[in-house]
Scaffold this active site. Structure first.
Site, PDB file in Angstrom:
ATOM      1  NE  ARG B 252     -12.337   4.199   4.773  1.00  0.00           N
ATOM      2  CZ  ARG B 252     -11.798   5.233   5.424  1.00  0.00           C
ATOM      3  NH1 ARG B 252     -12.482   5.896   6.325  1.00  0.00           N
ATOM      4  NH2 ARG B 252     -10.578   5.637   5.133  1.00  0.00           N
ATOM      5  CG  HIS B 256      -9.554   2.330   8.526  1.00  0.00           C
ATOM      6  ND1 HIS B 256      -9.355   1.615   7.368  1.00  0.00           N
ATOM      7  CD2 HIS B 256      -8.912   1.650   9.508  1.00  0.00           C
ATOM      8  CE1 HIS B 256      -8.610   0.543   7.648  1.00  0.00           C
ATOM      9  NE2 HIS B 256      -8.341   0.545   8.933  1.00  0.00           N
ATOM     10  CE1 TYR B 265     -10.020   9.906   6.573  1.00  0.00           C
ATOM     11  CE2 TYR B 265      -9.257   9.692   8.850  1.00  0.00           C
ATOM     12  CZ  TYR B 265      -9.979   9.194   7.778  1.00  0.00           C
ATOM     13  OH  TYR B 265     -10.654   8.001   7.893  1.00  0.00           O
TER      14      TYR B 265
END
Lengths: 328, 348
Positions: B252, B256, B265
């Site tokens: 991805r 998100h 992250y």
């Protein structure tokens, strides 16, 4: 007119529903050749075979979820949760899925299914075979919640539930399975969801109950009439959601005093909602505070016989509370 | 039964040029629509968006492997491309994004990308992940019992495979072998949590062995590889040869959702590396090598896509919201055997 136990009423009606509607399947743990641990599905497997009486893996979440899927694709599942105490792995599926399908798809996807669950104490079932779990579900819009306590009511409501376009939780008090016997009319009838029933007429006080405590309340009322001459009207909710407030209010207009009795613990129990409604809508008719008698706020029914007796709102406790209300 | 079976046949060899270009069109349409949804969010016009960017290869592949309107889809919430292929229009996507009247998924009740479209047998999806998997098994079991030749495809991310619902669904599927294909879009992150912290096995597909079903791993950014795997899985299911768990390894390249910031992250270098393996880039390269696509044709496709996207945005922005009263409706259906007590006033 046939006399049946509650258990026979469940079993015979399941049989009848499956005969009438080929889309009905029964699924759950041990519902097949074993006929259910309470024998509520006895004889179904022999008659309808493994494709319509499905022994499932020991997995409540997917008993409900797989049932939901079957409901989307031509079936009307009747899922059995072996003990209401074990319904919680399926809680997410019931609350977030089963109850919300219609609303969240704006009516495109609907879930006509029944989830049956034996509940309640009085069988030395301890913490995990005695629970009353109905209040978790009456809180959730999108579910009909039924808890009939007599053979006649079980038959009539199960027939209605099996035609509902929406999910129905059908709670059966396991202590009453063999304990309660009653007459069931031979001619076909249905009892509408949402209709309560006056199980004992009276003019002095109103008692609202369901399940095992309903029968205890009737006992208590008979005793109180004998000893004190107080006539209690005992209303059986039968359907918890939607609750028949019409019937309750009609009685309260007559008596001005109301006691709500249930086995589920007091705090946040379904009686709290009923009491709040009465207080809001019927304030001017009340001659006493709305009273409640319910199981104590401990985590379910403890096992040792004196503990169980301490927990359950049985006739003697109900009688004392009724007297307190009558004398208020 | 082996965990990872080598794909011996290549259904993609049977795709004609028109189909190959159609697949390309849907990849680009999904991507551009998705990018516009991000923009609408950043402009303050759309409250939320959750993206399928980077996942288009497996999504287009599964859409083309299914029989439209016949097979069932329990979508992953990123399955924009699949839904477009199965019949949801860009206008409908935009109406759902904005919560407008005419939103066919939920009439403004659900967040965007909570697809539902009954004419295409796209079943309503919720936000608690993986709840759909055992439901999909139920639909497939019903098909099996009724002797229908429908196949059920159910999508999810790798994070969701930690849920008990996943394991219960595979367990049932392994026992009854209904016609179902489980499709995991493994993009390696469940919001911020890396797959290494998500599961103790290397591959989601490894778990199929425990349930005695077929597991297949595929490069989730390679459209034709995904198509081959999906066609085989779907047709096996249709022939009664049992379920497959497909794991499409992908990435991805965006956060998100519009509410996430992925800089906390993972490194930018990692993201940039993966962008070089963008499924659309890879597929364009393939089409160009086969002589089916050139810069001119590419521009033509893009122009056509942008017209569709612009039309959808323009249309949806000018649609009204559903009337507020409608939010109270449709909790229960009409039923002659329910007596709603008059005194019971629903708080709605």
């Amino acid at each position: 007119m046939a006399t049946k136990t509650n258990l026979q009423a469940v079993r015979d009606t399941l049989m009848e529903i499956m005969e009438r509607d080929p889309s009905v399947v029964v699924m759950g743990e041990d519902v097949g050749p074993r006929g259910g641990v309470f024998r509520a599905t006895q004889g179904l497997y022999e008659k309808f075979g493994p494709e319509r009486v499905i022994d499932t893996p020991l997995a409540e979440l997917s008993i409900v979820a797989v049932g939901l899927g079957m409901a989307l694709n031509g079936y009307r599942p009747i899922c059995e949760i072996q003990f209401a105490d074990f319904i919680f792995p399926a809680f997410n599926q019931i609350v977030n899925e089963v109850a919300r399908y219609r609303y969240r798809s704006n009516g495109a996807w609907t879930v006509p299914m029944i989830i049956r669950a034996p509940y309640g104490g009085g069988v030395s079932g301890g913490l995990y075979h005695s629970q009353s779990v109905e209040a978790f579900f009456t809180h959730v819009p999108g579910l009909y919640v039924l808890a009939p306590s007599t053979p006649k009511d079980i038959v009539g409501l199960l027939r209605s539930a099996a035609q509902a376009p929406d999910p129905v939780l059908f709670f059966e008090h396991k202590r009453l399975y063999g304990l309660v016997k009653g007459e069931v009319p031979d001619e076909y009838y249905e009892i509408p969801i949402g209709e309560g029933d006056i199980k004992r007429a009276g003019d002095d006080i109103t008692v609202v109950s369901y399940g095992m405590t309903l029968h205890e309340a009737i006992k208590a009322a008979d005793k109180l009439a004998e000893t004190d001459g107080i006539q209690a009207e005992v209303i059986d909710l039968r359907t918890l959601f939607p609750p028949d407030l019409d019937l309750i209010y009609e009685s309260v207009r007559k008596t001005g005093k109301v006691l709500i009795v249930h086995e589920d613990n007091l705090t946040g129990g379904w009686g709290a909602e009923i009491a709040a409604r009465i207080a809001e809508d019927m304030f001017e008719w009340l001659d006493a505070p709305v009273m409640r008698l319910a199981g104590p706020d401990v985590p379910a029914v403890p096992y040792a016989p004196p503990f169980e007796k301490w927990f359950l709102p049985l006739a003697d406790k109900i009688e004392a509370k009724m007297r307190e209300l009558a004398e208020y | 039964m082996s965990v990872q079976e080598k794909v011996m046949t290549r259904p993609s060899d049977r795709l004609n040029e028109e189909q190959l270009l159609q697949m390309y069109y849907y990849m680009v349409l999904s991507r551009k629509l998705d990018e516009r949804m991000w923009i609408l969010n950043r402009q303050g016009k759309a409250p939320f968006h959750i993206s399928g960017i980077g996942h288009e290869a497996i999504q287009v592949a599964q859409g083309f492997a299914m029989r439209k309107g016949h097979d069932w889809l329990f979508p992953h919430y990123r399955d924009i491309a699949t839904c477009l292929i199965l019949g949801v229009t860009p206008r409908q996507m935009l109406l759902a994004l904005l919560g407008k009247e005419g939103d066919v998924f939920s009439r403004g009740r659900q967040m965007p990308e909570h697809f539902s479209y009954k004419p295409s047998k796209i079943v309503t999806v919720s936000s608690p992940v993986m709840t759909q998997a055992p439901q999909a098994v139920g639909v497939a079991l019903a098909s099996q019992l009724q002797g229908k030749d429908e196949v059920v495809v159910v999508g999810f991310g790798e994070g969701a495979t930690s849920e008990g619902d996943f394991h219960e669904a595979l367990n049932w599927a392994g026992i009854y072998h209904p016609p179902i294909v489980f499709v995991c879009q493994n993009n390696q992150y469940a919001i911020s949590v890396h797959v290494k912290k998500q599961m103790p096995v290397e591959n989601v597909a490894d778990r199929a062995a425990a349930y005695n079903i077929r597991g297949v791993i595929v490069d989730g950014n390679d459209l034709l590889a995904c198509y081959d795997v999906m066609v085989e899985a779907v047709e096996r299911a249709r022939r009664g040869e049992g379920p497959t768990l497909v794991e499409a390894k992908t990435y991805r390249p965006v956060p998100h959702s519009t509410a996430d910031d992925d800089r906390s992250y993972r490194s930018r270098e990692e993201v940039e590396q993966w962008k070089k393996r963008d499924p659309i880039l890879l597929y364009e390269k393939y089409l160009m090598e086969r002589g089916l696509l050139d810069e001119e044709k590419k521009a033509e496709v893009l122009k056509q896509v942008m017209q569709e996207v612009d039309d959808a945005v323009d249309f949806a922005l000018h649609q009204p919201y559903p009337p507020v009263e409608s939010a109270a409706e449709g909790v229960f259906g009409d039923f002659h055997l329910v007596k709603w007590p008059k005194a019971f006033k629903r708080n709605a």
